[in-house]
Design an enzyme around this catalytic site. Sequence first.
Site, PDB file in Angstrom:
ATOM      1  N   SER A 193       0.848  -1.188   0.000  1.00  0.00           N
ATOM      2  CA  SER A 193       0.000   0.000   0.000  1.00  0.00           C
ATOM      3  C   SER A 193       0.890   1.247   0.000  1.00  0.00           C
ATOM      4  CB  SER A 193      -0.933  -0.088   1.201  1.00  0.00           C
ATOM      5  OG  SER A 193      -1.045   1.142   1.801  1.00  0.00           O
ATOM      6  N   LEU A 194       0.594   2.162  -0.935  1.00  0.00           N
ATOM      7  CA  LEU A 194       1.381   3.395  -1.085  1.00  0.00           C
ATOM      8  C   LEU A 194       0.556   4.602  -0.653  1.00  0.00           C
ATOM      9  CD1 LEU A 194       2.763   2.602  -4.680  1.00  0.00           C
ATOM     10  CD2 LEU A 194       3.940   2.200  -2.506  1.00  0.00           C
ATOM     11  N   GLY A 195      -0.371   4.410   0.277  1.00  0.00           N
ATOM     12  CA  GLY A 195      -1.223   5.501   0.749  1.00  0.00           C
ATOM     13  C   GLY A 195      -2.108   6.007  -0.380  1.00  0.00           C
ATOM     14  N   GLU A 255      -1.332   7.145  -3.058  1.00  0.00           N
ATOM     15  CA  GLU A 255      -0.785   6.885  -4.408  1.00  0.00           C
ATOM     16  C   GLU A 255      -1.148   5.493  -4.917  1.00  0.00           C
ATOM     17  OE1 GLU A 255       3.360   7.848  -4.316  1.00  0.00           O
ATOM     18  OE2 GLU A 255       2.934   9.882  -3.671  1.00  0.00           O
ATOM     19  N   GLY A 256      -1.978   4.770  -4.169  1.00  0.00           N
ATOM     20  CA  GLY A 256      -2.471   3.481  -4.662  1.00  0.00           C
ATOM     21  C   GLY A 256      -1.731   2.288  -4.092  1.00  0.00           C
ATOM     22  N   GLY A 271      -6.320  -0.027   5.406  1.00  0.00           N
ATOM     23  CA  GLY A 271      -5.576  -1.244   5.060  1.00  0.00           C
ATOM     24  C   GLY A 271      -6.400  -2.501   5.314  1.00  0.00           C
ATOM     25  N   ASP A 272      -7.214  -2.472   6.369  1.00  0.00           N
ATOM     26  CA  ASP A 272      -8.049  -3.637   6.678  1.00  0.00           C
ATOM     27  C   ASP A 272      -9.119  -3.841   5.592  1.00  0.00           C
ATOM     28  OD1 ASP A 272      -6.541  -3.618   9.008  1.00  0.00           O
ATOM     29  OD2 ASP A 272      -8.031  -2.436  10.085  1.00  0.00           O
TER      30      ASP A 272
HETATM   31  O1  LIG Z   1      -1.912  -2.908  17.234  1.00  0.00           O
HETATM   32  P1  LIG Z   1      -2.368  -3.323  15.855  1.00  0.00           P
HETATM   33  O2  LIG Z   1      -3.036  -4.654  15.905  1.00  0.00           O
HETATM   34  O3  LIG Z   1      -1.286  -3.268  14.852  1.00  0.00           O
HETATM   35  O4  LIG Z   1      -3.396  -2.222  15.367  1.00  0.00           O
HETATM   36  C1  LIG Z   1      -4.619  -2.084  15.998  1.00  0.00           C
HETATM   37  C2  LIG Z   1      -5.450  -1.046  15.299  1.00  0.00           C
HETATM   38  O5  LIG Z   1      -4.959   0.263  15.550  1.00  0.00           O
HETATM   39  O6  LIG Z   1      -5.470  -1.210  13.907  1.00  0.00           O
HETATM   40  C3  LIG Z   1      -6.798  -1.030  13.411  1.00  0.00           C
HETATM   41  C4  LIG Z   1      -6.756  -0.254  12.158  1.00  0.00           C
HETATM   42  O7  LIG Z   1      -6.058  -0.967  11.180  1.00  0.00           O
HETATM   43  C5  LIG Z   1      -7.581  -0.466  14.555  1.00  0.00           C
HETATM   44  O8  LIG Z   1      -8.947  -0.744  14.459  1.00  0.00           O
HETATM   45  C6  LIG Z   1      -6.920  -1.257  15.605  1.00  0.00           C
HETATM   46  O9  LIG Z   1      -7.333  -1.293  16.830  1.00  0.00           O
END
Ligand SMILES: O=P(O)(O)OC[C@@]1(O)O[C@H](CO)[C@@H](O)[C@@H]1O
Length: 300
Positions: A212-214, A216-217, A243-244
Amino acid sequence: MILTVTLNVALDVTYETPVVEWGGSNRVGAVRRRAGGKGVNVARVAAALGREVVATGLIGGDTGELIRADLDAAGLRHSFHGVRAESRRTVTVVEEHGAATVFNEGGPEVAAGEWAGFLAHFRSLLPATSVVVLSGSMPPGVPPDAYAVLAEASDMPVILDADGAALGLGVAGRPTLVKPNAEELARATGEPSPVEGALALRAQGAGAVLVSLGHEGMLAITPDGNWRAVPPGLETGNPTGAGDAAVAAVASGLADRASWPELLRHAVALSAAAVRAPVAGDFDGPAYARLLSEIVVHPL
Ligand SMILES: O=P(O)(O)OC[C@@]1(O)O[C@H](CO)[C@@H](O)[C@@H]1O
């Protein structure tokens, strides 16, 4: 079914405030609390896409009960393994100009027996699983090579989204795809160039790498070729969880055996649509539909 693993589940608290005065007293506007942790966010987005999903991981204490209650209220299927210590909270402060500052607690201390219990529980969920997603930080006490162990136990596509040692050691489990951002990739490989870094991760065991490049895609460096997807413009909002959302798109794409360019298009569109939603785990549906036709994917 897509099985998301969140070893360090969290109660995510999101504060909205015009601007943070560091070292001063700040008044908070909107406050949102919901079950989170990266894998839980992936599960939410994948469920919203109409996928059959189960969220698993480690959970404990009163915070764990709040997390379970929130998942029940959202109608999200879950099957966590209980631990004695208290699950963590995270706090994200979103300012009016779009900056999001994240505070992640370390998480509960996990005993060796609790980890062994989780491994058995994880294995029991695999027969009904078509894609495994391993996301986020690991709480103290979990073995540093946990993601490699979980990936090796899985006889189906595995996506790994982790940072630091969890990523570095996790690729030894030969996940189908890893999804670092450019900084995580540079940290894990020492390579400043995302393409070189992705090739290095592939050499260490990752099947494909989505970088992931933010705004920029994203890049996809795969066994079948390399592509870049570019979104039409900058989305403003809360980037936490973008990202999720991309991982949810990838999990859906792998389940459908989509082509890499299509998978990349959906990952970029969903990620940008997630920035427009106020909390991690949500996305703006109309923006997702619009962005799909506006994103340009080209071979590298
Ligand atoms: O400590 P980790 O597991 O790296 O990140 C946790 C976290 O900040 O990442 C999510 C966003 O991606 C939030 O919902 C979450 O709680």
